[in-house]
Design an enzyme around this catalytic site. Structure first.
Site, PDB file in Angstrom:
ATOM      1  N   ARG A  25       0.816  -1.223   0.000  1.00 28.27           N
ATOM      2  CA  ARG A  25       0.000   0.000   0.000  1.00 28.27           C
ATOM      3  C   ARG A  25       0.850   1.275   0.000  1.00 28.27           C
ATOM      4  NH1 ARG A  25      -5.472  -1.922   3.265  1.00 28.27           N
ATOM      5  NH2 ARG A  25      -6.124  -3.325   1.580  1.00 28.27           N
ATOM      6  N   ARG A  72      12.631 -22.594   2.758  1.00 25.79           N
ATOM      7  CA  ARG A  72      14.072 -22.603   3.025  1.00 25.79           C
ATOM      8  C   ARG A  72      14.683 -23.135   1.739  1.00 25.79           C
ATOM      9  NH1 ARG A  72      14.486 -21.128   8.143  1.00 25.79           N
ATOM     10  NH2 ARG A  72      12.958 -21.878   9.669  1.00 25.79           N
ATOM     11  N   GLY A 102      14.465 -13.616   8.416  1.00 27.42           N
ATOM     12  CA  GLY A 102      15.476 -13.643   9.473  1.00 27.42           C
ATOM     13  C   GLY A 102      16.895 -13.699   8.942  1.00 27.42           C
ATOM     14  N   GLY A 104      19.100 -16.062   7.818  1.00 31.04           N
ATOM     15  CA  GLY A 104      19.417 -16.739   6.556  1.00 31.04           C
ATOM     16  C   GLY A 104      18.905 -15.929   5.376  1.00 31.04           C
ATOM     17  N   ASP A 127      12.946 -15.839  16.399  1.00 28.17           N
ATOM     18  CA  ASP A 127      14.107 -16.204  17.227  1.00 28.17           C
ATOM     19  C   ASP A 127      14.761 -15.008  17.926  1.00 28.17           C
ATOM     20  OD1 ASP A 127      13.622 -18.690  16.234  1.00 28.17           O
ATOM     21  OD2 ASP A 127      15.336 -18.735  14.886  1.00 28.17           O
ATOM     22  N   GLY A 170      13.792 -21.223  18.869  1.00 30.76           N
ATOM     23  CA  GLY A 170      14.824 -20.191  18.939  1.00 30.76           C
ATOM     24  C   GLY A 170      16.119 -20.599  18.272  1.00 30.76           C
ATOM     25  N   ALA A 186       9.191 -19.036  35.589  1.00 30.27           N
ATOM     26  CA  ALA A 186       9.737 -20.398  35.603  1.00 30.27           C
ATOM     27  C   ALA A 186      10.687 -20.605  36.777  1.00 30.27           C
ATOM     28  CB  ALA A 186      10.479 -20.661  34.300  1.00 30.27           C
TER      29      ALA A 186
HETATM   30  O1  F6P Z   1      13.939 -19.568  12.653  1.00 28.09           O
HETATM   31  C1  F6P Z   1      12.659 -19.765  13.114  1.00 28.09           C
HETATM   32  C2  F6P Z   1      12.467 -21.174  13.585  1.00 28.09           C
HETATM   33  O2  F6P Z   1      11.144 -21.348  14.033  1.00 28.09           O
HETATM   34  C3  F6P Z   1      13.447 -21.656  14.658  1.00 28.09           C
HETATM   35  O3  F6P Z   1      13.086 -21.239  15.932  1.00 28.09           O
HETATM   36  C4  F6P Z   1      13.378 -23.143  14.476  1.00 28.09           C
HETATM   37  O4  F6P Z   1      14.546 -23.771  14.951  1.00 28.09           O
HETATM   38  C5  F6P Z   1      13.243 -23.287  12.985  1.00 28.09           C
HETATM   39  O5  F6P Z   1      12.680 -22.080  12.518  1.00 28.09           O
HETATM   40  C6  F6P Z   1      12.390 -24.433  12.534  1.00 28.09           C
HETATM   41  O6  F6P Z   1      12.460 -24.488  11.156  1.00 28.09           O
HETATM   42  P1  F6P Z   1      11.433 -25.260  10.245  1.00 28.09           P
HETATM   43  O7  F6P Z   1      10.141 -24.507  10.260  1.00 28.09           O
HETATM   44  O8  F6P Z   1      12.061 -25.246   8.904  1.00 28.09           O
HETATM   45  O9  F6P Z   1      11.246 -26.619  10.829  1.00 28.09           O
END
Ligand code: F6P
Length: 323
Positions: A25, A72, A102, A104, A127, A170, A186
């Site tokens: 937008r 990915r 993120g 990568g 993360d 994470g 916790a």
């Molecule tokens: O980077 C985000 C994340 O959710 C991480 O916390 C986790 O280790 C990873 O992605 C899991 O990846 P996928 O969704 O490819 O299983």
């Protein structure tokens, strides 16, 4: 600039849709044509573009996930994949690319930037491990989902006087576990950044039981060597007497699937808008993120080479409060 494209890449994060909406937008407002790329870099390599108008991004601000899809993509890590992607961008007459994702994904954005293509990244990962944004899009919502789970687990744990190992996501970063543990009250937190001693942890849990605690919640980061599965196996193998009966809950992708809260919608909206404005001004090779209470741009060259450290004060506070 007349035409820009936007893609979402890597693990989806609540708020990505709000960012796409803002990109589209604001782009339209500035007289640009906006194309979406499906399935992140995989779709970029395959040439999966779709025009995005104002109506295409209607009713998505409150939705988790990403309407563009994500992936990915190992093919994009190689130069051949990057060259193919670049060709696709040129074929479509695209003059700027916005990459929502993120670490990568931003490494991929940097690769394109180094090949001379105008790219701006938008910081988005649950993360919270991305240098250049504190926090990134999705973190707040993911934390709230983890907290809701912890609160519920505490209820049933108290009914049965049990200990729960609650594993949160994470990747290699302990931020989600640390903050979910702190704010969820916790009894213990296990994160990759601090070496865990399962013997000491077992003794702590036993002491908590002896003090008459009705429950014990241990928040464990998936990236810690002693993740929830290993820790439970250790306790069982070494016949650790915890007092409490032990249960394990792995939250996994539940944390990623939520509807974005107000914080993430606002953050995503502001970062998406800022990304378009940077491209229009001819400023690229940047990541837009949130730093010290405002939108901030950091060169992708710095983003990819720096690691974000956990705030040592939070670590110390967690230690003090985990009694
Ligand atoms: O980077 C985000 C994340 O959710 C991480 O916390 C986790 O280790 C990873 O992605 C899991 O990846 P996928 O969704 O490819 O299983």
């Amino acid at each position: 600039m007349k035409r820009l494209a936007v893609l979402t890449s890597g693990g989806d994060a609540p708020g990505m849709n709000a960012a796409i909406r803002a990109v589209v937008r604001v782009g339209l407002e500035k007289g640009l044509e906006v194309l979406g790329v499906r399935r992140g870099y995989a779709g970029l390599i395959a040439g999966e573009f779709c025009p995005l108008g104002a109506r295409d991004v209607g009713g998505i601000i409150q939705r988790g996930g990403t309407i563009l899809g994500s992936a990915r993509c190992s093919e994009f890590e190689a130069e051949a994949g990057q060259r193919q992607a670049l060709e696709r961008l040129h074929q479509q007459g695209i003059e700027g690319l916005i990459v929502i994702g993120g670490s990568g994904s931003q490494a991929g954005a940097y690769a394109l930037a180094r090949m001379g293509f105008p790219v701006v990244g938008v910081a988005s990962t649950i993360d919270n491990d991305l240098y250049g944004s504190e926090p990134s899009i999705g973190v707040d919502t993911a934390l709230n989902i983890a907290l809701e789970a912890i609160d519920r687990l505490k209820v049933t744990a108290s009914s049965h006087q049990r200990a729960f190992l609650v594993e949160v996501m994470g990747r290699q970063c302990g931020y989600l576990a640390l903050v979910a543990g702190l704010t969820g009250g916790a009894e213990a937190i296990v994160i990759p950044e601090v070496e865990a001693d399962p013997e000491a942890l077992a003794a702590e849990l036993h002491a908590a039981y002896e003090r008459g605690k009705p429950h014990a919640i241990v928040v464990v980061a998936e990236g810690a060597y002693y993740n929830a599965t290993r820790l439970a196996a250790y306790f069982q193998e070494h016949q650790k007497r915890l007092g409490f009966e032990l249960r394990v809950t792995i939250l996994g992708h539940v944390q990623r699937g939520g509807a974005p809260g107000a914080f993430d919608r606002l953050l995503a909206t502001r970062l998406g808008a800022a990304a378009v404005e940077h491209l229009i001004r001819g400023e690229h090779g940047l990541l837009v993120g949130w730093l010290n209470g405002e939108v901030a741009a950091t060169p992708l060259s710095e983003v990819v080479k720096n690691k974000k450290a956990l705030d040592p004060r939070l670590l110390e506070l967690a230690r003090i409060l985990a009694k």
